[in-house]
Design an enzyme around this catalytic site. Structure first.
Site, short mmCIF file in Angstrom:
data_model
loop_
_atom_site.label_atom_id
_atom_site.label_comp_id
_atom_site.label_asym_id
_atom_site.label_seq_id
_atom_site.Cartn_x
_atom_site.Cartn_y
_atom_site.Cartn_z
N TYR A 1 40.31 93.74 15.43
CA TYR A 1 40.93 95.00 15.85
C TYR A 1 40.55 96.12 14.88
O TYR A 1 40.93 96.09 13.70
CB TYR A 1 42.45 94.87 15.93
CG TYR A 1 42.94 93.83 16.94
CD1 TYR A 1 42.08 93.23 17.86
CD2 TYR A 1 44.27 93.44 16.97
CE1 TYR A 1 42.52 92.28 18.77
CE2 TYR A 1 44.72 92.49 17.88
CZ TYR A 1 43.83 91.92 18.77
OH TYR A 1 44.28 90.98 19.66
N HIS B 1 40.56 83.30 17.32
CA HIS B 1 40.72 84.35 18.34
C HIS B 1 40.15 83.90 19.70
O HIS B 1 40.78 84.07 20.73
CB HIS B 1 40.02 85.63 17.87
CG HIS B 1 40.55 86.87 18.52
ND1 HIS B 1 40.56 88.08 17.89
CD2 HIS B 1 41.10 87.09 19.73
CE1 HIS B 1 41.09 88.99 18.69
NE2 HIS B 1 41.42 88.41 19.82
N1 NAP Z 1 44.22 87.13 21.80
C1 NAP Z 1 43.58 87.99 22.56
O1 NAP Z 1 42.43 87.76 22.99
C2 NAP Z 1 44.25 89.28 22.93
C3 NAP Z 1 43.72 90.10 23.93
C4 NAP Z 1 44.39 91.28 24.26
C5 NAP Z 1 45.55 91.62 23.58
N2 NAP Z 1 46.04 90.82 22.58
C6 NAP Z 1 47.28 91.16 21.84
O2 NAP Z 1 48.30 91.46 22.79
C7 NAP Z 1 48.87 92.74 22.50
C8 NAP Z 1 49.38 93.38 23.77
O3 NAP Z 1 48.35 93.58 24.69
P1 NAP Z 1 47.79 95.03 25.03
O4 NAP Z 1 48.07 95.95 23.90
O5 NAP Z 1 46.41 94.85 25.48
O6 NAP Z 1 48.59 95.41 26.36
P2 NAP Z 1 50.15 95.59 26.74
O7 NAP Z 1 50.98 95.46 25.54
O8 NAP Z 1 50.40 94.73 27.90
O9 NAP Z 1 50.15 97.07 27.28
C9 NAP Z 1 50.01 98.16 26.42
C10 NAP Z 1 50.04 99.42 27.27
O10 NAP Z 1 51.28 99.48 27.96
C11 NAP Z 1 51.95 100.72 27.63
N3 NAP Z 1 53.38 100.39 27.49
C12 NAP Z 1 53.95 99.64 26.52
N4 NAP Z 1 55.28 99.54 26.74
C13 NAP Z 1 55.55 100.26 27.86
C14 NAP Z 1 56.73 100.53 28.59
N5 NAP Z 1 57.91 100.06 28.20
N6 NAP Z 1 56.63 101.29 29.71
C15 NAP Z 1 55.43 101.79 30.10
N7 NAP Z 1 54.26 101.56 29.46
C16 NAP Z 1 54.33 100.79 28.35
C17 NAP Z 1 51.34 101.18 26.34
O11 NAP Z 1 51.33 102.59 26.29
P3 NAP Z 1 52.21 103.41 25.18
O12 NAP Z 1 51.66 103.02 23.83
O13 NAP Z 1 51.93 104.83 25.53
O14 NAP Z 1 53.65 103.03 25.36
C18 NAP Z 1 49.91 100.67 26.45
O15 NAP Z 1 49.11 101.55 27.21
C19 NAP Z 1 47.72 93.48 21.83
O16 NAP Z 1 48.16 94.62 21.13
C20 NAP Z 1 47.14 92.39 20.95
O17 NAP Z 1 47.93 92.26 19.78
C21 NAP Z 1 45.42 89.64 22.28
#
Ligand code: NAP
Length: 279
Positions: free
Chosen positions: A65, A124
């Site tokens: 990241y 990962h």
């Molecule tokens: N292991 C892997 O391969 C892998 C892959 C992808 C992700 N990850 C991990 O999983 C975490 C979460 O996944 P992600 O960040 O991709 O997606 P997510 O958490 O599902 O979605 C994030 C998005 O949703 C919005 N959001 C968050 N809370 C909200 C709410 N209550 N209402 C409306 N919109 C909301 C955020 O915008 P705002 O910031 O504007 O609220 C952002 O645009 C990552 O940060 C990472 O740590 C791991």
């Protein structure tokens, strides 16, 4: 809502994902990575401080990241806090899974995180080019010397999980996979069942992506319960035995809303509707 534990290790139902805004690498017009921008760093640190103040305890980052800068921000954000109060989860890149590369990658992560141990260190992505036994030799060693407390994996299917369980000298703590109302593969391919049977926590990543927030079911149920679609989607995940999730939000109100999703009271009919893949 119960916390999820693997033996002595407890993950709270809702953690804080640090990809997203933390992970955007700023490049110049020639594609060269620009040095970290202090203004941007300050705003990311303040997002993180908000999350800490609201009560988030499990922070999920990775060396990938922002090419390590997400780890750096987390390390800075935790300065002045009691280290033991937090769970730092970070991940080694698939290209660093050879024994010595993995050890070196862990040292770099420790340095960026400004800590002498990582609570949860995950592979990962699997890498078919490097024998898993080699990576686990290194991971087991890191546990023995105290640089990591628990081993996890990410994006592992059942055959790989079987290997990982056999190779790990300590209980495998988690498998982090894409799991949400719109991504039910872990239910369909046996990953969730395997994790439950083997006492491995399933950490659902990207729980809100891909249109989850505009599904008829999440919108209608949220409207009736005076909640938000995000809370419905997160509650559906964490009410499942052995499942935790790590949404990211940079916005204080949405960070709070996500944490509070655990106390939403869905009816049996709501749960049946959400459980149905065609909801
Ligand atoms: N292991 C892997 O391969 C892998 C892959 C992808 C992700 N990850 C991990 O999983 C975490 C979460 O996944 P992600 O960040 O991709 O997606 P997510 O958490 O599902 O979605 C994030 C998005 O949703 C919005 N959001 C968050 N809370 C909200 C709410 N209550 N209402 C409306 N919109 C909301 C955020 O915008 P705002 O910031 O504007 O609220 C952002 O645009 C990552 O940060 C990472 O740590 C791991």
């Amino acid at each position: 809502m119960n916390e999820r534990s693997t033996n002595d290790f407890i993950l709270p139902p809702i953690g804080f994902g640090m990809w997203d805004s933390f992970a955007q690498i700023v490049k110049d017009s020639g594609g060269q990575r620009l040095p970290p921008d202090p203004v941007r760093d300050a705003s990311q640190l303040s997002e993180l401080q908000q999350a800490i103040a609201l009560g988030y305890r499990h922070f999920d980052t990775a060396e990938m990241y922002a090419a390590g800068h997400s780890e750096t921000i987390l390390g800075r954000g935790l300065i002045g806090h009691r280290r033991n109060d937090f769970i730092i989860a970070t991940k080694v890149n698939a290209e660093n899974l050879a024994h010595d590369n993995l050890l070196a990658a862990c040292d770099r992560s420790l340095e960026r995180l400004q800590t002498d141990y990582i609570d949860l260190y995950l592979i990962h992505w699997p890498n078919p080019e490097i024998p898993l036994a080699e990576s686990f030799d290194a991971l087991n060693h890191l546990v023995q010397v105290g640089k990591i407390r628990h081993i996890g994996v990410s994006n592992f299917n059942v055959p790989l999980l079987e290997q990982a369980v056999a190779l790990s000298e300590t209980p495998l703590a988690t498998n982090q996979v894409y799991y949400s109302l719109l991504s039910r593969r872990p239910q369909q391919d046996g990953t969730l069942e395997f994790c439950r049977k083997n006492d491995i926590v399933l950490t659902a990543y990207a729980p809100l992506r891909g249109g989850v927030l505009t599904l008829d079911a999440t919108v209608e149920i949220a409207g009736r319960l005076k909640a938000t679609p995000a809370q419905v989607a997160l509650n559906w995940l964490v009410r499942q035995p052995g499942v935790v999730t790590i949404p990211h939000s940079g916005n204080e109100q949405r960070q709070r809303e996500n944490l509070e999703a655990v106390s939403l009271e869905l009816t049996e009919a709501d749960i049946r509707r959400l459980d149905s893949p065609g909801n």
